[in-house]
Motif scaffolding. Structure first.
Motif: not given
Lengths: 284, 406
Positions: B394-399
């Protein structure tokens, strides 16, 4: 024309969905209030359960939950606030703060039952505290730590940099700036975040299953090494185990109502404080 | 200024702050250390309960019987030694499963002596006389140096039987079964169906909130969603148990209403606030210029939403869905209360059991440090790793979303 009709249909659906969510909320709240309100009495709130939890009240569970709120607050608040001050004021955009933020996010994503396992292994068994208020408080404290850090950090970030610069320009040190400029400005928002984390603590069940919660213990705790009953666990017990599930239903409705009222009052207070101060700041 | 008392105070306090900043990292490391340390003891535990062993007649060529076969033998599902694959020589003899209590139907009470001092001797005698026997005995009565008696090799629980095993029977004797496949499938089924329900609903609400609703409506909806997020999971579980279980039972005409579907519906409601808030934020971050360009080209508002805003917010929306899955996978109380907790092949309209519910239901009964306790910790490790992977995704995607915003 066709485009307009499609749009009308689509928007109509979205509007219905939006109000469905409100409907679900009202359904759940209404159901619990409707069934629970008749059970609530002074005795229900201020007496211990009697007769196989079919009569009496839930006072020990309320006291237990309050103990856990205080305990986890003592663990989480100082650590969380200091941690947020460090990442936001000292190492704001460096590598360290990125790593710290990532770790905070990851800790926040760990399911509460894993905290329960961890609390059991570390606090209950390794530290030898047994199933006790202190073990439960540490478990819950670590559980809400990410929430405390995140909300405090957001509050600190809302303080404009110009104020910090002004403070430094007057010869204040970093610590003086934090103490006299940043913290007072961010205070209302920090408090809001803290209250929200209290709301979270009071409703959690999975982490306290093995670290503190007692199935049935009609007396009040005398030390931090005692087990206590807790509202969410009591609701779980009443609704899934015991001598007679059907006969326990009224007590379960009452407990659910008390729990949900407690949590909603806490959350409501938080948003009230936020609204109050955001208006004030808007005027400045 | 330098090295004055004030300077020292500043430094000391900074160090205290820095230490606090490390607490989350330390906690994660501690969680990893404790979970894995307790859990991986499982693979050092013997297949057969600690303090006991399996014995055979010396005529039997078997050196070792695996845990699945032991269970089948004691359930009379395997009847002949030649049915067991590992025993190559084809020892054609009926298996006689034997527990210590069975000795009392072989010999008379008085034959054991006054204080049962001849118990071990008689056990040895019986094993030596019975070629097909598989005896499960506690170590204190084990006839070890007896002619015609041989102890089977003690092996530790192999990870293969844990990660690929189909049966979760942690209290089965003599060999508990720790197969997690059904638990993992149950967890995935319940949370994926929950997300399938929650995603369209949540996206619709997010679009309504970010694009259509007037501020007066937002002032009602936003707090309602916050309240929904604030309701404790045990209250959701209680509501599901009392309200939804009977509804599901009646609607689908089932014997029990405690099904995977019931759990999924409640989990969907619980995942809604996450999905709505995160995807609404993503939609709101669409630059004004992009919307206006679309409208200027003659697109309707709806066309702008699904051709411009949703594609623009796609990674934010995916992050929302991933976070929702994470929330559903780790949720314990709801599934514990409404899904019926049967550890078998999952079916949407039947009871299922998930990993968190298994931990919550069984840790209280599992003796500390035993194989069952350790197996629950391995489940905890698995849950920890799954949610960690989800959070990082999720963190990678929202980055990605964030970078686009710049």
């Amino acid at each position: 024309m066709n485009k307009k009709i499609t749009q009308k249909i689509a928007f109509g659906i979205f509007r219905i969905l939006g109000w469905t969510v409100v409907g679900i909320l009202l359904w759940i709240l209404g159901f619990i209030v409707y069934n629970g309100i008749g059970v609530i009495s002074l005795e229900f709130i201020f007496a211990a359960p009697r007769n196989g939890m079919l009569e009496g009240g839930i006072f020990p569970a309320i006291v237990g939950t309050l103990c856990l709120i205080v305990g986890s607050t003592i663990v989480a608040f100082p650590l969380g606030i200091m941690s947020a001050i460090y990442t936001n004021e000292y190492v704001r955009d460096g590598k360290i703060s990125r790593v710290m933020r990532m770790m905070t996010n990851n800790l926040g994503s760990i399911p509460s039952i894993v905290f329960g396992l961890f609390g059991m292994a570390l606090f209950v068994r390794t530290m030898g505290w047994g199933s006790s208020i202190i073990a439960g408080s540490f478990t819950l404290g670590l559980l809400v730590l990410p929430l405390v850090i995140r909300t405090t950090e957001e509050a600190l970030r809302m303080v404009p940099d110009s104020l910090r610069a002004g403070s430094y320009a007057l010869g204040a040190t970093k610590l003086q700036t934090i103490r006299h400029v940043v913290l007072p400005m961010a205070f209302p928002n920090i408090v809001t975040g803290l209250i929200l984390s209290v709301g979270r603590v009071s409703g959690e069940t999975a982490p306290i299953l093995f670290t503190v919660a007692a199935y049935f213990l009609p007396r009040l705790p005398s030390s931090i090494f005692d087990q206590v009953m807790a509202l969410p666990y009591h609701l779980y017990v009443l609704s899934t185990s015991g001598t007679s599930l059907e006969a326990q239903r009224p007590m379960a409705y009452g407990t659910a109502l008390v729990l949900i009222t407690l949590v909603l009052i806490i959350n409501f207070t938080a948003s009230l404080i936020r609204r109050h101060f955001s208006k004030k700041h808007g005027a400045v | 200024m330098k090295f004055s008392l004030k300077w020292w105070i500043e430094k000391v306090i900074e160090k205290i702050f820095a230490f606090s900043g490390m607490v989350t990292t330390i906690t994660i490391l501690l969680i990893v250390a404790f979970l894995f340390n307790e859990g991986f003891g499982l693979f050092r535990s013997p297949v057969v309960e600690r303090g006991s062993a399996l014995l055979v007649n010396t005529a039997n060529p078997a050196e070792y019987v695996n845990s699945t076969d032991i269970k089948k033998i004691f359930n009379y599902a395997i009847k002949n030694w030649s049915e067991i694959e590992d025993i190559k020589s084809g020892f054609n003899e009926d298996i006689i499963p034997f527990r210590i209590d069975d000795i009392f139907s072989v010999y008379k009470e008085e034959e054991f002596g006054e204080n049962y001092e001849k118990l071990t001797e008689k056990l040895g005698e019986h094993i030596a006389n019975t070629p097909g026997i598989l005896a499960f005995l506690p170590e204190q009565y084990m006839p070890t140096d007896f002619e015609g008696v041989r102890t089977l090799e003690k092996r530790t629980i192999h990870p293969k039987y844990f990660f690929l095993g189909m049966e979760w029977l942690p209290t089965s004797r003599p060999a508990p079964q720790f197969g997690v496949v059904t638990l993992i499938l149950g967890t995935l089924l319940v949370s994926l169906v929950a997300i399938l329900i929650a995603t369209p609903l949540g996206l619709g609400v997010a679009i309504y909130l970010s694009e259509l609703a007037q501020s007066r409506v937002r002032d009602i909806l936003k707090p309602a969603i916050e309240l929904l997020a604030g309701i404790p999971s045990v209250v959701y579980g209680f509501f599901g148990l009392v309200v939804l279980v009977p509804i599901v039972q009646k609607t689908f005409n089932l014997n029990v209403g405690e099904t995977a579907l019931t759990g999924s519906i409640i989990l969907a409601i619980m995942a809604l606030p996450t999905i709505i808030t995160v995807s609404e934020d993503a939609m709101r971050s669409t630059p004004r210029s992009m919307r206006e360009a679309s409208l200027a080209l003659g697109a309707t508002h709806w066309q702008t939403i699904y051709k411009v805003i949703i594609p623009y917010a796609a990674s934010g929306i995916s992050a929302a869905i991933v976070l929702g899955i994470g929330r559903a996978i780790g949720e314990t109380m709801v599934v514990l209360m409404v899904t019926g907790n049967a550890a078998r092949m999952p079916n949407l309209f039947g009871p299922v059991r998930t990993i968190p519910a298994t931990i919550a239901a069984e840790l209280g009964e599992a003796p500390g440090g035993g194989a069952h306790y350790q197996a629950l910790f391995v489940l905890g490790c698995a849950l920890f790793l799954i949610t960690l992977a989800i959070s990082i995704t999720a963190e990678l995607i929202s980055k990605r979303q964030h970078n686009k915003g710049l």
